[in-house]
Design an enzyme around this catalytic site. Structure first.
Site, PDB file in Angstrom:
ATOM      1  N   SER A  71       0.894  -1.192  -0.016  1.00 24.86           N
ATOM      2  CA  SER A  71      -0.114  -0.019   0.011  1.00 24.86           C
ATOM      3  C   SER A  71       0.841   1.268   0.050  1.00 24.86           C
ATOM      4  CB  SER A  71      -0.920   0.009   1.200  1.00 24.86           C
ATOM      5  OG  SER A  71      -1.524   1.123   1.339  1.00 24.86           O
ATOM      6  N   TYR A  84      -2.140  -0.990   9.947  1.00 24.48           N
ATOM      7  CA  TYR A  84      -2.198  -1.392   8.582  1.00 24.48           C
ATOM      8  C   TYR A  84      -0.837  -1.232   7.681  1.00 24.48           C
ATOM      9  CZ  TYR A  84      -3.833  -1.444   3.558  1.00 24.48           C
ATOM     10  OH  TYR A  84      -3.958  -1.571   2.317  1.00 24.48           O
TER      11      TYR A  84
END
Length: 176
Positions: A71, A84
């Site tokens: 990401s 995350y």
């Protein structure tokens, strides 16, 4: 994971490409993240990728390609994304190491790090105003699409990507 590879071997004769794309994103400040959410992130975002990489390392044909989804938030250090982003940073580290381990077998190993993409994973739980402001921060003025990310993966697993390994491609429309 072995059953997945067994099924692919039986159906297609071999495994030439692995795309590790499963993941979860439960946003919260580090101080308020529950143990359960932390462990779920680690189990899915790191554990699932690790198991896929390990199986591919043991069973993939020479000339194969492994792509794992990271990401672009890894480098943005945004509040609420701590756990995350940490799991996705681990994906990038494993990618770089495995690329060196499998290079002698002509297996490329890369990560694709999408920016904001108009999927349920990204949109769920965000007010429309937040989504609109995120669109405005992107030079293209929009969210990415699944097709944008698929094109990046396609490049890396295709013939034009054979000299690219151990890299993280930030497919994010130019956000930094």
């Amino acid at each position: 994971m072995p059953r997945l590879f067994d099924a692919a071997d039986q159906e297609f004769g071999s495994v030439d490409v692995l795309v590790n794309n499963a993941g979860i994103m439960r946003l919260s400040a580090v101080a308020s993240t529950s143990d359960a959410d932390f462990e779920a992130h680690c189990a899915i975002n790191i554990g699932g990728v690790f198991r896929g990489m390990r199986e591919a390392a043991n069973r993939m044909n020479e000339g194969g390609a492994i792509i794992s989804l990271s990401s672009s938030v890894v480098g943005l250090y945004q509040p609420a994304y701590g756990v995350y982003a940490a799991t996705k940073a681990a994906v990038e580290v494993m990618t770089h190491v495995l690329a060196k381990e499998l290079g002698s077998r002509d297996i490329t190993v890369n990560a694709v790090a999408p920016g904001p993409v108009g999927t349920d994973l990204f949109i769920t739980g965000k007010p429309e105003g937040v989504i609109e402001s995120i669109k405005e921060t992107n030079p293209f003025g929009r969210l990415g699409t699944p097709e944008d990310i698929a094109a990046a993966v396609s490049l890396l697993v295709g013939p034009d990507g054979r000299w690219i390994s151990g890299q993280t491609l930030r497919a994010n429309g130019g956000i930094v």
